[in-house]
Scaffold this motif. Structure first.
Motif, PDB file in Angstrom:
ATOM      1  N   GLY A   4       0.805  -1.337  -0.054  1.00 27.59           N
ATOM      2  CA  GLY A   4      -0.013  -0.152   0.182  1.00 27.59           C
ATOM      3  C   GLY A   4       0.898   1.130  -0.189  1.00 27.59           C
ATOM      4  N   LYS A   5       2.129   1.322  -0.001  1.00 26.74           N
ATOM      5  CA  LYS A   5       3.090   2.414  -0.056  1.00 26.74           C
ATOM      6  C   LYS A   5       3.640   2.513  -1.405  1.00 26.74           C
ATOM      7  CE  LYS A   5       3.047   3.905   4.172  1.00 26.74           C
ATOM      8  NZ  LYS A   5       2.512   5.063   4.774  1.00 26.74           N
ATOM      9  N   ARG A   6       3.562   3.877  -1.873  1.00 27.89           N
ATOM     10  CA  ARG A   6       4.299   4.166  -3.139  1.00 27.89           C
ATOM     11  C   ARG A   6       5.812   3.886  -2.896  1.00 27.89           C
ATOM     12  NH1 ARG A   6       4.333   8.929  -4.549  1.00 27.89           N
ATOM     13  NH2 ARG A   6       5.035   8.761  -6.692  1.00 27.89           N
ATOM     14  N   VAL A   7       6.671   3.661  -3.845  1.00 28.19           N
ATOM     15  CA  VAL A   7       8.133   3.278  -3.696  1.00 28.19           C
ATOM     16  C   VAL A   7       8.700   4.467  -4.680  1.00 28.19           C
ATOM     17  CG1 VAL A   7       9.923   2.061  -3.783  1.00 28.19           C
ATOM     18  CG2 VAL A   7       8.072   1.256  -2.851  1.00 28.19           C
ATOM     19  N   VAL A   8       9.432   5.329  -4.383  1.00 31.63           N
ATOM     20  CA  VAL A   8      10.382   6.261  -5.140  1.00 31.63           C
ATOM     21  C   VAL A   8      11.597   6.109  -4.879  1.00 31.63           C
ATOM     22  CG1 VAL A   8      10.904   8.516  -5.492  1.00 31.63           C
ATOM     23  CG2 VAL A   8       8.447   8.102  -5.207  1.00 31.63           C
ATOM     24  N   ALA A   9      12.480   5.834  -5.867  1.00 32.24           N
ATOM     25  CA  ALA A   9      14.040   5.296  -5.961  1.00 32.24           C
ATOM     26  C   ALA A   9      14.617   6.577  -6.485  1.00 32.24           C
ATOM     27  CB  ALA A   9      14.260   4.109  -6.709  1.00 32.24           C
ATOM     28  N   TRP A  10      15.316   7.088  -5.566  1.00 30.38           N
ATOM     29  CA  TRP A  10      15.938   8.374  -6.024  1.00 30.38           C
ATOM     30  C   TRP A  10      17.618   8.551  -5.791  1.00 30.38           C
ATOM     31  CZ3 TRP A  10      18.730  12.592  -3.389  1.00 30.38           C
ATOM     32  CH2 TRP A  10      18.853  12.193  -1.885  1.00 30.38           C
ATOM     33  N   THR A  11      18.282   9.425  -6.578  1.00 39.74           N
ATOM     34  CA  THR A  11      19.679   9.347  -6.742  1.00 39.74           C
ATOM     35  C   THR A  11      20.253  10.816  -6.628  1.00 39.74           C
ATOM     36  OG1 THR A  11      19.864   7.068  -7.713  1.00 39.74           O
ATOM     37  CG2 THR A  11      21.735   8.442  -7.869  1.00 39.74           C
ATOM     38  N   LEU A  89      19.172  19.135   0.310  1.00 32.85           N
ATOM     39  CA  LEU A  89      18.164  19.996  -0.292  1.00 32.85           C
ATOM     40  C   LEU A  89      17.040  18.940  -0.722  1.00 32.85           C
ATOM     41  CD1 LEU A  89      20.039  22.942  -1.471  1.00 32.85           C
ATOM     42  CD2 LEU A  89      19.169  22.638   0.722  1.00 32.85           C
ATOM     43  N   ALA A  90      17.489  17.714  -1.070  1.00 30.90           N
ATOM     44  CA  ALA A  90      16.678  17.040  -1.980  1.00 30.90           C
ATOM     45  C   ALA A  90      15.357  16.492  -1.111  1.00 30.90           C
ATOM     46  CB  ALA A  90      17.314  15.733  -2.505  1.00 30.90           C
ATOM     47  N   TYR A  91      15.485  16.505   0.160  1.00 24.42           N
ATOM     48  CA  TYR A  91      14.363  15.867   1.083  1.00 24.42           C
ATOM     49  C   TYR A  91      13.148  16.723   1.221  1.00 24.42           C
ATOM     50  CZ  TYR A  91      17.816  12.404   1.864  1.00 24.42           C
ATOM     51  OH  TYR A  91      18.836  11.550   1.859  1.00 24.42           O
ATOM     52  N   ARG A  92      13.307  18.087   0.716  1.00 29.26           N
ATOM     53  CA  ARG A  92      12.051  19.101   0.543  1.00 29.26           C
ATOM     54  C   ARG A  92      11.247  18.645  -0.515  1.00 29.26           C
ATOM     55  NH1 ARG A  92      14.842  24.994   1.432  1.00 29.26           N
ATOM     56  NH2 ARG A  92      16.494  24.201   3.127  1.00 29.26           N
ATOM     57  N   GLU A  93      11.505  17.556  -1.293  1.00 31.21           N
ATOM     58  CA  GLU A  93      10.861  16.757  -2.232  1.00 31.21           C
ATOM     59  C   GLU A  93       9.947  15.746  -1.803  1.00 31.21           C
ATOM     60  OE1 GLU A  93      10.167  17.824  -5.476  1.00 31.21           O
ATOM     61  OE2 GLU A  93      11.716  19.271  -6.179  1.00 31.21           O
ATOM     62  N   MET A  94      10.484  15.168  -0.657  1.00 29.30           N
ATOM     63  CA  MET A  94      10.032  13.753  -0.171  1.00 29.30           C
ATOM     64  C   MET A  94       9.279  13.883   1.227  1.00 29.30           C
ATOM     65  SD  MET A  94      13.760  12.065  -0.544  1.00 29.30           S
ATOM     66  CE  MET A  94      14.785  12.778  -1.862  1.00 29.30           C
ATOM     67  N   THR A  95       7.914  14.773   1.075  1.00 31.21           N
ATOM     68  CA  THR A  95       7.037  15.009   2.019  1.00 31.21           C
ATOM     69  C   THR A  95       5.739  14.196   1.818  1.00 31.21           C
ATOM     70  OG1 THR A  95       6.364  16.944   1.410  1.00 31.21           O
ATOM     71  CG2 THR A  95       8.343  16.969   2.695  1.00 31.21           C
ATOM     72  N   ASP A  96       5.752  13.188   0.975  1.00 31.34           N
ATOM     73  CA  ASP A  96       4.178  12.368   0.745  1.00 31.34           C
ATOM     74  C   ASP A  96       4.223  11.326   1.945  1.00 31.34           C
ATOM     75  OD1 ASP A  96       2.378  10.963   0.239  1.00 31.34           O
ATOM     76  OD2 ASP A  96       2.937  10.422  -1.830  1.00 31.34           O
ATOM     77  N   GLY A 217       8.261   9.191   4.045  1.00 31.55           N
ATOM     78  CA  GLY A 217       8.041  10.544   3.572  1.00 31.55           C
ATOM     79  C   GLY A 217       7.249  10.949   4.628  1.00 31.55           C
ATOM     80  N   GLU A 218       6.452  10.527   5.706  1.00 30.34           N
ATOM     81  CA  GLU A 218       5.758  11.154   6.846  1.00 30.34           C
ATOM     82  C   GLU A 218       6.764  11.576   7.812  1.00 30.34           C
ATOM     83  OE1 GLU A 218       3.795   7.657   9.207  1.00 30.34           O
ATOM     84  OE2 GLU A 218       4.580   6.819   7.473  1.00 30.34           O
ATOM     85  N   ASP A 219       8.135  11.274   7.956  1.00 30.70           N
ATOM     86  CA  ASP A 219       8.977  11.598   8.881  1.00 30.70           C
ATOM     87  C   ASP A 219       9.504  13.071   8.542  1.00 30.70           C
ATOM     88  OD1 ASP A 219       8.885   9.516  10.251  1.00 30.70           O
ATOM     89  OD2 ASP A 219      10.549   8.488   9.643  1.00 30.70           O
ATOM     90  N   LEU A 223       8.671  17.446  10.049  1.00 30.58           N
ATOM     91  CA  LEU A 223       9.690  18.198  10.514  1.00 30.58           C
ATOM     92  C   LEU A 223       9.085  19.732  10.566  1.00 30.58           C
ATOM     93  CD1 LEU A 223      12.617  16.987   8.380  1.00 30.58           C
ATOM     94  CD2 LEU A 223      12.414  16.586  10.829  1.00 30.58           C
ATOM     95  N   PRO A 224       9.708  20.662  11.542  1.00 30.47           N
ATOM     96  CA  PRO A 224       9.237  22.045  11.761  1.00 30.47           C
ATOM     97  C   PRO A 224       8.739  22.833  10.316  1.00 30.47           C
ATOM     98  CG  PRO A 224      10.476  21.303  13.453  1.00 30.47           C
ATOM     99  CD  PRO A 224      10.676  20.212  12.451  1.00 30.47           C
ATOM    100  N   GLU A 225       9.912  22.428   9.400  1.00 32.61           N
ATOM    101  CA  GLU A 225       9.674  22.937   7.979  1.00 32.61           C
ATOM    102  C   GLU A 225       9.652  21.593   7.076  1.00 32.61           C
ATOM    103  OE1 GLU A 225      11.709  26.671   6.465  1.00 32.61           O
ATOM    104  OE2 GLU A 225      12.556  26.634   8.375  1.00 32.61           O
ATOM    105  N   PRO A 226       8.761  21.197   6.689  1.00 32.37           N
ATOM    106  CA  PRO A 226       8.621  19.857   5.981  1.00 32.37           C
ATOM    107  C   PRO A 226       9.708  19.777   4.933  1.00 32.37           C
ATOM    108  CG  PRO A 226       6.427  20.697   6.155  1.00 32.37           C
ATOM    109  CD  PRO A 226       7.254  21.994   6.777  1.00 32.37           C
ATOM    110  N   GLY A 227      10.345  18.645   5.311  1.00 34.03           N
ATOM    111  CA  GLY A 227      11.557  18.279   4.210  1.00 34.03           C
ATOM    112  C   GLY A 227      12.872  19.134   4.307  1.00 34.03           C
ATOM    113  N   VAL A 228      12.799  19.973   5.591  1.00 35.68           N
ATOM    114  CA  VAL A 228      14.012  20.561   5.692  1.00 35.68           C
ATOM    115  C   VAL A 228      14.978  20.271   6.644  1.00 35.68           C
ATOM    116  CG1 VAL A 228      15.053  23.213   6.256  1.00 35.68           C
ATOM    117  CG2 VAL A 228      12.999  22.983   4.927  1.00 35.68           C
TER     118      VAL A 228
END
Length: 288
Positions: A4-11, A89-96, A217-219, A223-228
């Protein structure tokens, strides 16, 4: 999707030479329904890497439904730092919150066929860790545990549980032996013989080379500023600061195996072998 979880592979992307090997495995796992999207976070220099950049754009054009190029956020500057420092900085994209993110260095050159599924399931089943790591061939702490479990001969040089151990991180001949060992197992179809007999917790505050790991993504969304990330250096945040703040150890998963090509002190030794060509041949067969 997995459970039930989407999986995004990133590099954090920069090198066609090795990413072209990794991409074969990502394509295999996408076609098998294990990976939903592949992201190349562009961490390249505009001059001197024209071929690397062109290859990334080629992949995105050939696979527009599931390959995406991601870029540094506009208006964010960290000063005159090496480009490796910008990957946090990439984690700002990873808030799903419904997505598991799989990070791969662009020189991961092998993913065992069971690795993604086993790693993502472990990530879903164990929500407390900041990161869940696979067994990474050519990672000093992984080599330590493989040695403790009798998978790597002590005669090759003892590896202590330190991410920049002189043998496990900087010794070129040791890295050559590791890759030869794995490649022989791949050829023989016996890679699971390298599985560890259990998962190993990593004491909070233990720095760990982040060539590959699964995170939630939920972690990042919480964050206080999501993804930061604070601090913004991704290895320090995931393996030192965040685990110390939560008190939860990261986990080394015993039944997922990938291979990381090289740390820079090992380059002269590994580049003088045919091992990368062997990896490329195996990767090409994986999607044949």
């Amino acid at each position: 999707m997995i459970d039930g979880k989407r999986v995004v592979a990133w590099t954090p992307y920069g090198r066609r030479r090795t990413y072209s090997i990794l991409f074969q495995y990502l394509r295999r796992d996408f076609e098998d329904g294990l990976i939903d999207e592949v992201w190349l976070y562009m961490n390249t220099d505009p001059q001197g890497q024209e071929d690397d950049i062109a290859y990334a754009h080629q992949l995105a054009a050939e696979h527009p439904t599931w390959v995406q190029l991601k870029h540094r956020p506009e208006g964010v500057h960290l000063g005159h730092l090496p480009k490796q420092r910008y990957t946090g900085l990439a984690y700002r994209e990873m808030t799903d919150p419904d997505t598991v993110y799989l990070r791969f260095d662009d020189d991961v050159v092998y993913i065992h066929e069971a690795a993604v599924e086993n790693l993502v399931r472990a990530r879903i089943q164990m929500p407390a860790p900041t990161a869940v790591f696979p067994i990474i061939i050519n990672n000093a702490i992984c080599s330590h545990f493989l040695q403790v479990c009798g998978k790597i001969p002590m005669e090759w040089g003892e590896v202590k549980p330190y991410c920049m151990d002189p043998t496990g991180w900087a010794n070129g001949p040791f890295a050559v032996r590791l890759h030869e060992m794995l490649l022989d197992h791949i050829d023989a179809g016996t890679v699971p013989e390298l599985y560890l007999y259990q998962d190993f917790p990593l004491q909070p505050g233990t720095q760990f080379s982040v060539s590959c790991f699964a995170s939630r993504g939920e972690d990042y969304a919480a964050l206080p500023e999501p993804g930061v990330l604070v601090p913004d250096e991704e290895e320090s945040w995931h393996t030192i600061h965040r685990p110390l703040a939560t008190g939860a150890p990261n986990i080394l998963r015993g039944d997922a195996i990938v291979s990381h090509w090289s740390f820079f002190p090992q380059h002269p030794f590994l580049n003088n072998t045919d091992l990368l060509d062997r990896y490329r041949g195996i990767a090409d067969k994986a999607v044949a």
